[in-house]
Design a protein around this motif. Structure first.
Motif, PDB file in Angstrom:
ATOM      1  N   TRP A 194       0.813  -1.215   0.000  1.00 59.63           N
ATOM      2  CA  TRP A 194       0.000   0.000   0.000  1.00 59.63           C
ATOM      3  C   TRP A 194       0.848   1.268   0.000  1.00 59.63           C
ATOM      4  CZ3 TRP A 194      -5.199   0.083  -0.654  1.00 59.63           C
ATOM      5  CH2 TRP A 194      -5.873  -1.121  -0.526  1.00 59.63           C
ATOM      6  N   LEU A 195       2.158   1.135   0.039  1.00 49.74           N
ATOM      7  CA  LEU A 195       3.038   2.295   0.082  1.00 49.74           C
ATOM      8  C   LEU A 195       3.535   2.616  -1.324  1.00 49.74           C
ATOM      9  CD1 LEU A 195       5.090   1.376   3.283  1.00 49.74           C
ATOM     10  CD2 LEU A 195       3.044   2.820   3.098  1.00 49.74           C
ATOM     11  N   PRO A 196       3.396   3.863  -1.771  1.00 45.32           N
ATOM     12  CA  PRO A 196       3.721   4.182  -3.174  1.00 45.32           C
ATOM     13  C   PRO A 196       5.190   4.025  -3.530  1.00 45.32           C
ATOM     14  CG  PRO A 196       3.266   6.183  -1.908  1.00 45.32           C
ATOM     15  CD  PRO A 196       2.880   5.029  -1.038  1.00 45.32           C
ATOM     16  N   LEU A 197       6.097   4.311  -2.590  1.00 48.69           N
ATOM     17  CA  LEU A 197       7.518   4.188  -2.913  1.00 48.69           C
ATOM     18  C   LEU A 197       7.889   2.748  -3.244  1.00 48.69           C
ATOM     19  CD1 LEU A 197      10.185   5.719  -3.166  1.00 48.69           C
ATOM     20  CD2 LEU A 197      10.611   5.250  -0.743  1.00 48.69           C
ATOM     21  N   SER A 198       7.187   1.784  -2.645  1.00 49.91           N
ATOM     22  CA  SER A 198       7.433   0.373  -2.955  1.00 49.91           C
ATOM     23  C   SER A 198       7.199   0.099  -4.436  1.00 49.91           C
ATOM     24  CB  SER A 198       6.522  -0.518  -2.112  1.00 49.91           C
ATOM     25  OG  SER A 198       6.747  -0.333  -0.738  1.00 49.91           O
ATOM     26  N   HIS A 199       6.141   0.677  -4.982  1.00 50.72           N
ATOM     27  CA  HIS A 199       5.816   0.454  -6.388  1.00 50.72           C
ATOM     28  C   HIS A 199       6.821   1.152  -7.303  1.00 50.72           C
ATOM     29  CE1 HIS A 199       1.946  -1.499  -5.551  1.00 50.72           C
ATOM     30  NE2 HIS A 199       1.875  -0.673  -4.528  1.00 50.72           N
ATOM     31  N   ALA A 200       7.325   2.310  -6.876  1.00 47.86           N
ATOM     32  CA  ALA A 200       8.341   2.994  -7.676  1.00 47.86           C
ATOM     33  C   ALA A 200       9.627   2.176  -7.712  1.00 47.86           C
ATOM     34  CB  ALA A 200       8.601   4.387  -7.095  1.00 47.86           C
ATOM     35  N   ILE A 201      10.040   1.655  -6.562  1.00 45.01           N
ATOM     36  CA  ILE A 201      11.251   0.840  -6.506  1.00 45.01           C
ATOM     37  C   ILE A 201      11.085  -0.432  -7.333  1.00 45.01           C
ATOM     38  CG2 ILE A 201      12.720  -0.533  -4.977  1.00 45.01           C
ATOM     39  CD1 ILE A 201      12.199   1.570  -2.810  1.00 45.01           C
ATOM     40  N   ASP A 202       9.931  -1.082  -7.207  1.00 48.59           N
ATOM     41  CA  ASP A 202       9.682  -2.306  -7.977  1.00 48.59           C
ATOM     42  C   ASP A 202       9.733  -2.026  -9.478  1.00 48.59           C
ATOM     43  OD1 ASP A 202       9.417  -3.729  -5.672  1.00 48.59           O
ATOM     44  OD2 ASP A 202       7.228  -3.884  -5.739  1.00 48.59           O
ATOM     45  N   ALA A 203       9.130  -0.906  -9.887  1.00 51.98           N
ATOM     46  CA  ALA A 203       9.102  -0.576 -11.322  1.00 51.98           C
ATOM     47  C   ALA A 203      10.501  -0.275 -11.844  1.00 51.98           C
ATOM     48  CB  ALA A 203       8.169   0.610 -11.556  1.00 51.98           C
ATOM     49  N   LEU A 204      11.286   0.487 -11.079  1.00 49.97           N
ATOM     50  CA  LEU A 204      12.646   0.808 -11.514  1.00 49.97           C
ATOM     51  C   LEU A 204      13.512  -0.445 -11.602  1.00 49.97           C
ATOM     52  CD1 LEU A 204      13.181   4.098  -9.485  1.00 49.97           C
ATOM     53  CD2 LEU A 204      13.183   3.889 -11.978  1.00 49.97           C
ATOM     54  N   ARG A 205      13.356  -1.338 -10.648  1.00 50.45           N
ATOM     55  CA  ARG A 205      14.115  -2.586 -10.704  1.00 50.45           C
ATOM     56  C   ARG A 205      13.678  -3.453 -11.872  1.00 50.45           C
ATOM     57  NH1 ARG A 205      14.329  -4.039  -4.209  1.00 50.45           N
ATOM     58  NH2 ARG A 205      16.321  -3.001  -3.784  1.00 50.45           N
ATOM     59  N   ALA A 206      12.387  -3.466 -12.151  1.00 52.58           N
ATOM     60  CA  ALA A 206      11.886  -4.261 -13.267  1.00 52.58           C
ATOM     61  C   ALA A 206      12.452  -3.761 -14.593  1.00 52.58           C
ATOM     62  CB  ALA A 206      10.361  -4.222 -13.293  1.00 52.58           C
ATOM     63  N   VAL A 207      12.537  -2.422 -14.739  1.00 45.66           N
ATOM     64  CA  VAL A 207      13.102  -1.867 -15.972  1.00 45.66           C
ATOM     65  C   VAL A 207      14.594  -2.152 -16.040  1.00 45.66           C
ATOM     66  CG1 VAL A 207      13.537   0.251 -17.257  1.00 45.66           C
ATOM     67  CG2 VAL A 207      11.345  -0.062 -16.100  1.00 45.66           C
ATOM     68  N   ALA A 208      15.287  -1.996 -14.917  1.00 45.28           N
ATOM     69  CA  ALA A 208      16.742  -2.176 -14.906  1.00 45.28           C
ATOM     70  C   ALA A 208      17.132  -3.603 -15.250  1.00 45.28           C
ATOM     71  CB  ALA A 208      17.300  -1.788 -13.543  1.00 45.28           C
ATOM     72  N   THR A 209      16.375  -4.561 -14.748  1.00 44.14           N
ATOM     73  CA  THR A 209      16.708  -5.970 -14.979  1.00 44.14           C
ATOM     74  C   THR A 209      15.935  -6.576 -16.144  1.00 44.14           C
ATOM     75  OG1 THR A 209      15.016  -6.682 -13.379  1.00 44.14           O
ATOM     76  CG2 THR A 209      17.242  -6.276 -12.546  1.00 44.14           C
ATOM     77  N   ASP A 210      14.961  -5.820 -16.660  1.00 38.63           N
ATOM     78  CA  ASP A 210      14.094  -6.300 -17.745  1.00 38.63           C
ATOM     79  C   ASP A 210      13.428  -7.622 -17.351  1.00 38.63           C
ATOM     80  OD1 ASP A 210      12.869  -5.937 -20.188  1.00 38.63           O
ATOM     81  OD2 ASP A 210      14.432  -6.952 -21.331  1.00 38.63           O
ATOM     82  N   SER A 211      13.052  -7.707 -16.050  1.00 43.93           N
ATOM     83  CA  SER A 211      12.479  -8.945 -15.531  1.00 43.93           C
ATOM     84  C   SER A 211      10.965  -9.015 -15.701  1.00 43.93           C
ATOM     85  CB  SER A 211      12.820  -9.086 -14.038  1.00 43.93           C
ATOM     86  OG  SER A 211      12.328  -7.970 -13.307  1.00 43.93           O
ATOM     87  N   GLU A 212      10.342  -7.890 -16.030  1.00 50.97           N
ATOM     88  CA  GLU A 212       8.898  -7.857 -16.220  1.00 50.97           C
ATOM     89  C   GLU A 212       8.589  -7.175 -17.544  1.00 50.97           C
ATOM     90  OE1 GLU A 212       6.824  -9.279 -14.261  1.00 50.97           O
ATOM     91  OE2 GLU A 212       7.924  -9.589 -12.391  1.00 50.97           O
TER      92      GLU A 212
END
Length: 244
Positions: A194-212
């Protein structure tokens, strides 16, 4: 709410910041320097490739939160907001004007941070750099709008700093920086969702690793966007003309 009044408010804020070089340096330079410091600390390891995307989320978010909240509160304490609201200017015009002005600064801030991280600090990105930039900008704008929201409840600059443990620190602790969110104890992972920063971190990691795929990142951006809209709406409703 009218677009012309919103743009006029944004222009006034940008003109004011232009004459404050310390604020400009804090907004545009400090986040990139902090990310560079982290990269330097782990220069002989592969750690920065792992935590770099989280740093892109963390430092711009915190800096935008602090600067926006203190700037808005200072104008309310000095009576500037009261004088502006005495004119045909609605609270929504005011909040959106501030959001637009600091949002433009967030674009510059994120562009500098992403550019230096990728091409100078050596952050390895397997996905699209432009998508990484889009998420970084959304994250910085999120910090702006949460800062505006915090300033609506604070009476002094010191109280704004006191709000950081409530608005910022839980998001840092539960955002997956220190421990992957799926390894958090039962209950904390649900809270972090429910915390917005969690979603920002997840999205940045997903782009960086191209895992999603792009759909996953788009969904995370929608969550961040919903928080931005909610903060603007609540900030407009709760904004007081002047702090007693």
């Amino acid at each position: 709410m009218t677009p012309l009044r919103t743009l006029a408010t944004a222009g006034r804020v940008l003109a004011q910041i232009r004459h404050d070089p310390r604020t400009i340096a804090l907004l545009l330079v400090v986040p990139s320097l902090l990310i560079g410091l982290v990269a330097w600390i782990f220069s002989d390891t592969t750690v920065f490739s792992t935590i770099g995307p989280a740093m892109l989320a963390l430092f711009p978010f915190v800096v935008m939160f602090v600067v926006t909240s203190i700037t808005t509160l200072r104008e309310r304490r000095t009576g500037t907001l009261e004088r502006m609201l005495s004119m045909p200017l609605g609270k929504a015009d005011l909040i959106l004007g501030y959001t637009l002005a600091f949002g433009l600064l967030a674009v510059l801030q994120s562009s500098i941070a992403v550019g230096l991280s990728v091409w100078v600090y050596g952050l390895e990105i397997e996905g699209s750099v432009w998508l990484l930039l889009a998420v970084a900008v959304a994250d910085a704008v999120l910090g702006t709008t949460l800062g505006l929201l915090a300033s609506a409840f604070a009476r002094t600059e010191f109280q704004v700093v006191q709000f950081m443990p409530a608005f910022v620190f839980p998001q840092i602790l539960l955002g997956g920086i220190f421990l992957p969110r799926d390894q958090l104890p039962a209950g904390l992972e649900e809270i972090s969702d429910w915390l917005p920063l969690s979603h920002a971190i997840d999205a940045l990691r997903a782009v960086a690793t191209d895992s999603e795929d792009a759909a996953y990142v788009a969904a995370e951006l929608l969550v961040i966007g919903a928080w931005i809209v909610a903060a603007v709406v609540i900030g407009s409703i709760t904004l007081r003309r002047r702090t007693p």
